[in-house]
Write an enzyme that holds these catalytic residues in place. Structure first.
Site, mmCIF file in Angstrom:
data_model
loop_
_atom_site.group_PDB
_atom_site.id
_atom_site.type_symbol
_atom_site.label_atom_id
_atom_site.label_comp_id
_atom_site.label_asym_id
_atom_site.label_seq_id
_atom_site.Cartn_x
_atom_site.Cartn_y
_atom_site.Cartn_z
ATOM 1 N N ASP A 8 0.857 -1.231 -0.301
ATOM 2 C CA ASP A 8 -0.180 0.305 -0.131
ATOM 3 C C ASP A 8 1.461 1.245 0.126
ATOM 4 O OD1 ASP A 8 -2.838 1.565 0.394
ATOM 5 O OD2 ASP A 8 -1.689 1.560 2.213
ATOM 6 N N ASP A 10 -0.106 5.366 0.715
ATOM 7 C CA ASP A 10 -0.192 6.272 2.527
ATOM 8 C C ASP A 10 -0.294 5.776 3.547
ATOM 9 O OD1 ASP A 10 -1.474 8.884 1.429
ATOM 10 O OD2 ASP A 10 -1.549 7.097 -0.196
ATOM 11 N N ASP A 173 -1.628 -1.021 5.788
ATOM 12 C CA ASP A 173 -1.978 -0.263 7.195
ATOM 13 C C ASP A 173 -3.205 -0.289 7.559
ATOM 14 O OD1 ASP A 173 -2.588 2.648 7.056
ATOM 15 O OD2 ASP A 173 -1.810 1.878 5.303
#
Length: 224
Positions: A8, A10, A173
């Site tokens: 991922d 961000d 995250d």
């Protein structure tokens, strides 16, 4: 035999919250409002996307403040423009990111990105951060008709990079990344250094990463 590690963007590779919140606050001030989001206290909201930031800000307006019909759609479009014009002012790679990418590549692993950031913005940010050439493929929110947690963007990231889904895993995250990995039938390592920290253990990931220094050994284990 090497495998594919999909990241991922961000909150995983880079802390982008400061620039995202600055873009949202520019929308609020453009309407004559105060900056309604705090770049530190509201970092987690930033990683839930532009509309989440706008709605969080609207909820903090004075009770007698009224927005015109369609304000959210207008502000979302403006937010993307503001963000694109100042995409890497405050954004920084998390500690150890580049060293981990180098170690994974040296071990023969293929790297890819699968993000819910619009593709053009993700491409720009990766170039600004100096790491775009590390990744064999990059799938954004609008690359396909669907986005995470649908498994197809993840599968496309692996396949376009030249990998095999069954020999891959995701580093992320958020709960979206947990759901994406489950839908794709692959393990997920969630980072403990993002805004949610150790609270992500509630999602029962196959691994938690305290630091990117731990990622090459994890890849060696999972992709052995």
């Amino acid at each position: 035999m090497a495998g594919t590690v999909v990241f991922d963007l961000d909150g995983t590779l880079a802390d982008t919250s400061g620039d995202l919140i600055a873009a949202a606050n520019a929308c609020f001030t453009g309407r004559g409002l105060d900056p309604l989001l705090d770049p530190v206290a509201d970092a987690l909201i930033a990683f839930h996307g532009g509309r989440a930031m706008l709605r969080a800000g609207y909820a903090r307006m004075a009770a007698d403040t009224l927005l015109p019909p369609g304000a959210e759609d207008e502000d979302y479009a403006r937010l993307l423009v503001h963000y694109g014009e100042a995409i890497a002012v405050h954004t920084k790679l998390y500690p150890g990111t580049e060293a981990a990418l180098d170690a994974l590549a040296d071990a023969g692993h293929i790297l890819a990105v699968c993000t819910n950031k619009p593709e053009a913005l993700a491409e720009t940010l990766l170039r600004e951060l100096g790491i775009r050439d590390r990744f064999a493929a990059m799938i954004g929110a609008d690359t396909l008709p669907v986005r995470k947690p649908d498994p197809r963007p993840y599968q496309a990231a692996v396949e376009r990079a030249g990998g095999i889904v069954t020999r891959s895993f995701l580093v992320g995250d958020t709960e979206t990344d947990r759901k994406t990995a489950t839908a794709a039938g692959v393990p997920v390592a969630l980072v403990a250094f993002g805004p949610e920290g150790e609270a992500l253990t509630r999602l029962a990931p196959e691994a938690m990463l305290a630091h990117f220094d731990d990622l090459p050994a994890l890849a060696a284990d999972w992709l052995a």
